[in-house]
Enzyme design. Structure first.
Site, PDB file in Angstrom:
ATOM      1  N   ARG A 192      52.732 -10.337  39.122  1.00 18.13           N
ATOM      2  CA  ARG A 192      53.165 -10.143  37.741  1.00 18.13           C
ATOM      3  C   ARG A 192      54.005 -11.353  37.326  1.00 18.13           C
ATOM      4  O   ARG A 192      55.219 -11.277  37.203  1.00 18.13           O
ATOM      5  CB  ARG A 192      53.979  -8.844  37.612  1.00 18.13           C
ATOM      6  CG  ARG A 192      54.212  -8.392  36.190  1.00 18.13           C
ATOM      7  CD  ARG A 192      55.384  -7.445  36.094  1.00 18.13           C
ATOM      8  NE  ARG A 192      56.637  -8.065  36.507  1.00 18.13           N
ATOM      9  CZ  ARG A 192      57.385  -8.833  35.708  1.00 18.13           C
ATOM     10  NH1 ARG A 192      57.000  -9.095  34.473  1.00 18.13           N
ATOM     11  NH2 ARG A 192      58.515  -9.353  36.160  1.00 18.13           N
ATOM     12  N   ASP A 245      58.911 -11.487  40.457  1.00 25.25           N
ATOM     13  CA  ASP A 245      57.606 -11.253  39.836  1.00 25.25           C
ATOM     14  C   ASP A 245      56.645 -10.436  40.699  1.00 25.25           C
ATOM     15  O   ASP A 245      55.448 -10.728  40.777  1.00 25.25           O
ATOM     16  CB  ASP A 245      56.974 -12.590  39.421  1.00 25.25           C
ATOM     17  CG  ASP A 245      57.664 -13.177  38.202  1.00 25.25           C
ATOM     18  OD1 ASP A 245      58.498 -12.471  37.606  1.00 25.25           O
ATOM     19  OD2 ASP A 245      57.405 -14.337  37.847  1.00 25.25           O
ATOM     20  N   ASN A 250      58.806 -12.913  28.146  1.00 31.21           N
ATOM     21  CA  ASN A 250      58.408 -14.301  28.367  1.00 31.21           C
ATOM     22  C   ASN A 250      56.918 -14.387  28.659  1.00 31.21           C
ATOM     23  O   ASN A 250      56.326 -13.420  29.125  1.00 31.21           O
ATOM     24  CB  ASN A 250      59.181 -14.877  29.569  1.00 31.21           C
ATOM     25  CG  ASN A 250      60.651 -15.070  29.264  1.00 31.21           C
ATOM     26  OD1 ASN A 250      61.010 -15.556  28.223  1.00 31.21           O
ATOM     27  ND2 ASN A 250      61.515 -14.662  30.193  1.00 31.21           N
ATOM     28  N   ASP A 281      65.413 -10.249  40.756  1.00 32.55           N
ATOM     29  CA  ASP A 281      65.854 -10.876  39.511  1.00 32.55           C
ATOM     30  C   ASP A 281      65.271 -10.188  38.287  1.00 32.55           C
ATOM     31  O   ASP A 281      65.922 -10.100  37.251  1.00 32.55           O
ATOM     32  CB  ASP A 281      65.477 -12.361  39.520  1.00 32.55           C
ATOM     33  CG  ASP A 281      66.128 -13.134  38.383  1.00 32.55           C
ATOM     34  OD1 ASP A 281      67.328 -12.899  38.145  1.00 32.55           O
ATOM     35  OD2 ASP A 281      65.441 -13.940  37.745  1.00 32.55           O
ATOM     36  N   ASP A 282      64.050  -9.684  38.392  1.00 35.53           N
ATOM     37  CA  ASP A 282      63.410  -9.031  37.244  1.00 35.53           C
ATOM     38  C   ASP A 282      64.101  -7.715  36.895  1.00 35.53           C
ATOM     39  O   ASP A 282      64.199  -7.351  35.726  1.00 35.53           O
ATOM     40  CB  ASP A 282      61.931  -8.774  37.541  1.00 35.53           C
ATOM     41  CG  ASP A 282      61.202 -10.052  37.902  1.00 35.53           C
ATOM     42  OD1 ASP A 282      61.178 -10.969  37.076  1.00 35.53           O
ATOM     43  OD2 ASP A 282      60.682 -10.153  39.029  1.00 35.53           O
ATOM     44  N   LYS A 339      62.741 -21.461  40.292  1.00 36.67           N
ATOM     45  CA  LYS A 339      63.995 -20.714  40.438  1.00 36.67           C
ATOM     46  C   LYS A 339      64.950 -21.435  41.376  1.00 36.67           C
ATOM     47  O   LYS A 339      66.161 -21.522  41.117  1.00 36.67           O
ATOM     48  CB  LYS A 339      63.711 -19.313  40.977  1.00 36.67           C
ATOM     49  CG  LYS A 339      62.997 -18.394  40.007  1.00 36.67           C
ATOM     50  CD  LYS A 339      63.971 -17.649  39.127  1.00 36.67           C
ATOM     51  CE  LYS A 339      63.234 -16.710  38.189  1.00 36.67           C
ATOM     52  NZ  LYS A 339      64.118 -15.868  37.401  1.00 36.67           N
ATOM     53  N   ASN A 392      68.763 -15.613  29.153  1.00 39.66           N
ATOM     54  CA  ASN A 392      68.044 -16.253  30.239  1.00 39.66           C
ATOM     55  C   ASN A 392      68.669 -15.864  31.573  1.00 39.66           C
ATOM     56  O   ASN A 392      69.868 -16.013  31.776  1.00 39.66           O
ATOM     57  CB  ASN A 392      68.113 -17.785  30.043  1.00 39.66           C
ATOM     58  CG  ASN A 392      67.117 -18.521  30.894  1.00 39.66           C
ATOM     59  OD1 ASN A 392      66.887 -18.155  32.043  1.00 39.66           O
ATOM     60  ND2 ASN A 392      66.538 -19.568  30.343  1.00 39.66           N
ATOM     61  N   TYR A 450      61.555 -24.201  33.947  1.00 37.08           N
ATOM     62  CA  TYR A 450      61.632 -22.741  33.957  1.00 37.08           C
ATOM     63  C   TYR A 450      60.798 -22.256  32.779  1.00 37.08           C
ATOM     64  O   TYR A 450      59.951 -22.976  32.267  1.00 37.08           O
ATOM     65  CB  TYR A 450      63.116 -22.350  33.867  1.00 37.08           C
ATOM     66  CG  TYR A 450      63.439 -20.906  34.174  1.00 37.08           C
ATOM     67  CD1 TYR A 450      62.897 -20.263  35.277  1.00 37.08           C
ATOM     68  CD2 TYR A 450      64.319 -20.187  33.360  1.00 37.08           C
ATOM     69  CE1 TYR A 450      63.212 -18.946  35.563  1.00 37.08           C
ATOM     70  CE2 TYR A 450      64.647 -18.869  33.647  1.00 37.08           C
ATOM     71  CZ  TYR A 450      64.086 -18.261  34.746  1.00 37.08           C
ATOM     72  OH  TYR A 450      64.399 -16.948  35.015  1.00 37.08           O
TER      73      TYR A 450
END
Length: 608
Positions: free
Chosen positions: A209, A300, A464, A322-323, A227, A508, A156
């Site tokens: 992204r 992303d 990140n 998730d973002d 993931k 995280n 990850y």
């Protein structure tokens, strides 16, 4: 005619073998021998006498569905390598195909870890791990579960970011589905090409992204692969139930378009109607092929697409970004836990964000929702305690006409502030959160200002990979004279300051999404709601123990991640039942115990 006589002889020989009770091997032998003979008939010459072929002759790619012998050793789902015991080596025709030594899975794990620790370059460890996953799936997950704190930064962030940048060069074999503009109108057929039918979770990206690295196009596949390996290792989902997908609509990355090893479409990104039509076809093909309860995790996507896709499909599909939502949930959990160190309630805090993209606004919205829930006031009122700074400065009411729609709720009345330092001095926040994707933006002056009016300033540098972090753990502790409560998106080593060791936490997303996904699946949820995210945050915060707080940590150690995921899953499932969105009935009496019982166990199985 000669080949037909040989085929008849072959069948007679098979009958003889059946009489000798060798039926198990005969099935695999039948397929392989049939392939050899029939290809021999087609080519007019026996296959083993053909020698070097010119590549133009048509052959049928036969494959046996019963794994035994050499085939079994090449099947990552069933291969155990040197861990096959003597009895299984005889039963499955492995004699001579393996060295005589027999190893336990534990010894294999020790051997692999010794090898990985010899590597000096994290990307080399990543590549070795991917090789292991492709040849021995259960050993890969056993290794990852038992050494999660050491290997998580490899599979990850931050290493996966470098892997995506170099994915074209290190690509060996497909690990998921690639759906490009070439497949428009045929996406359902493409989904049916995937060998597994019972898919429960899809992680999909369009690569625009990737982390803080920008547009990596088709090479963003490393993110869904990484993931989903965590969905299995940390959340206990079966590997066969997970499907990584990359939507390739081109890339605007000129370096990739010129790279001879680039594996994606060589064109600029499709936008507008062409993009929307492809995504719409994909979303409904997924639902048609896998059903109502398959979880689709967006990963992303660029801001403009991320918000639009989530808004468009959240009422028709089981979707999660998730973002936006995962990051928000894990940060909220850290803030709830941090209150035990700083005192007071969440509504007593004042928040300042650097970064107003999908992560920043997603976190801000979930914080506002939690405050609204706790104080019984409107979300419009709780939003007033949250301020955001973007590339043009503090987001204020006078800028509202020019703001993107997702920034407008955060435009409050205030005089213009161009820099973060000015905003910190004017707003005097108790919590500073970085989600800008720009490194070194929490300068010494900014941290010192936070420490000047807070006894224990909460500083979260979330961007990140590590190179993009707003500040390092050492900088946060040193510039605040050891008073900061610090967490970051990527891992940092413990810091020594004035004779005391500070252990930085890691905010995280891997704390949240595996347990959230497990909770949705075990309850048979058909939609994701904000209340489920709040439930996940509260469950994670509750897992922070006293000994963690004593070290300044606001997150529990990853060594307990499966237990943590089970508690998160139970909380999420309970909320799904409460909201009437669960379809798996009757509800289990003990949801934590049920979640643990559903988790995939990578220990080797015994074969007949």
């Amino acid at each position: 005619m000669m080949s037909l006589r040989r085929y008849t002889s072959f069948l007679l020989l098979l009958l003889k073998k059946e009489k000798e009770k060798e039926s198990r091997q005969s099935l695999g032998w039948l397929v392989m021998e049939s392939r050899r003979l029939l290809n021999g008939v087609a080519g007019g010459v026996d296959e083993d006498l053909r020698g070097n072929e010119d590549g133009h002759q048509l052959l049928t790619p036969w494959a046996s569905s019963v794994a035994s012998g050499y085939t079994l050793l090449r099947d990552p789902h069933h291969n155990k390598g040197l861990a096959f015991p003597e009895k299984e080596r005889d039963a499955h025709y492995l004699r001579g195909l393996l060295p005589p030594a027999v190893m336990s899975q534990e010894l294999q794990e020790k051997k692999i870890m010794n090898m990985l620790r010899q590597y000096k370059v994290p990307l080399h460890i990543y590549m070795a791990m991917m090789d292991l996953q492709e040849r021995n799936e259960r050993l890969f997950y056993k290794l990852l579960i038992d050494n999660v704190e050491e290997l998580l930064p490899i599979v990850y962030t931050p290493t996966v970011g470098e892997a995506c940048q170099k994915y074209g060069s290190i690509f060996r074999r497909p690990q998921g589905l690639y759906i490009s503009l070439k497949e428009k109108g045929k996406i359902l057929e493409v989904l049916k090409n995937w060998p597994e039918r019972n898919i429960q979770v899809i992680v999909v990206t369009d690569g625009e992204r990737i982390l803080g690295l920008g547009d990596l196009g088709c090479q963003g596949m490393g993110i869904p692969v990484g993931k989903l390996s965590l969905y299995t290792a940390l959340g206990g989902l079966r590997p066969s139930a997970c499907l990584p997908i990359t939507i390739d609509v081109g890339t605007n990355n000129k370096d990739l378009l010129k790279d001879e090893f680039y594996i994606g479409l060589r064109q600029n990104r499709a936008t507008g109607q062409e993009y929307a039509e492809l995504l719409e076809e994909f979303m409904f093909a997924v639902k048609q092929n896998y059903g109502e309860k398959v979880l689709i995790q967006f990963e992303d996507f660029a801001n403009h697409n991320a918000f639009e896709l989530l808004a468009k499909y959240s009422n028709t599909h089981l979707v999660f970004n998730d973002d936006i939502q995962g990051t928000a949930s894990v940060v909220l959990a850290g803030l709830i836990a941090a209150l035990k160190l700083v005192g007071g309630k969440l509504s007593d805090q004042k928040f300042l964000f650097l970064g107003a993209g999908e992560a920043g606004t997603g976190i801000a919205e979930l914080i506002a929702l939690e405050m609204s829930k706790q104080t019984k006031t409107s979300i419009e009122e709780t939003r007033k305690k949250i301020w955001l700074v973007d590339s043009k400065g503090l987001i204020i009411a006078s800028r509202k006409e020019t703001l993107q729609h997702f920034k407008k709720p955060w435009a409050h009345e205030h005089e213009p502030m161009r820099t973060l330092l000015d905003a910190v001095k004017a707003i005097k926040p108790t919590v500073l959160i970085g989600s800008s994707g720009v490194g070194k933006t929490f300068t010494k002056q900014v941290v010192e200002a936070m420490a000047s009016f807070n006894k224990k300033p909460i500083i979260l540098a979330l961007s990140n990979p590590t190179s993009q972090s707003e500040c390092t753990a050492e900088e946060a502790y040193t510039w605040s004279e050891g008073r900061a409560i610090f967490a970051s998106g990527s891992p940092f080593n413990p810091v020594e300051y004035n004779g005391k060791t500070y252990v930085p936490g890691q905010a995280n997303n891997a704390y949240i999404f595996p347990g959230l996904g497990l909770g949705l699946i075990i309850s048979g949820a058909i939609r994701v709601k904000d209340d489920m995210l709040l439930a996940a945050s509260e469950a994670l915060a509750a897992q922070v123990a006293t000994e963690n707080f004593e070290k300044g940590l606001i997150y529990p150690p990853f060594s307990n991640i499966r237990k943590i995921s089970a508690h998160i899953a139970a909380n999420v499932a309970a909320k799904a039942y409460e909201l009437g969105l669960a379809s798996r009935l009757p509800r289990p009496k003990d949801l934590v115990e049920y979640a643990e019982s559903c988790m995939y166990n990578p220990v080797y199985r015994t074969y007949r």
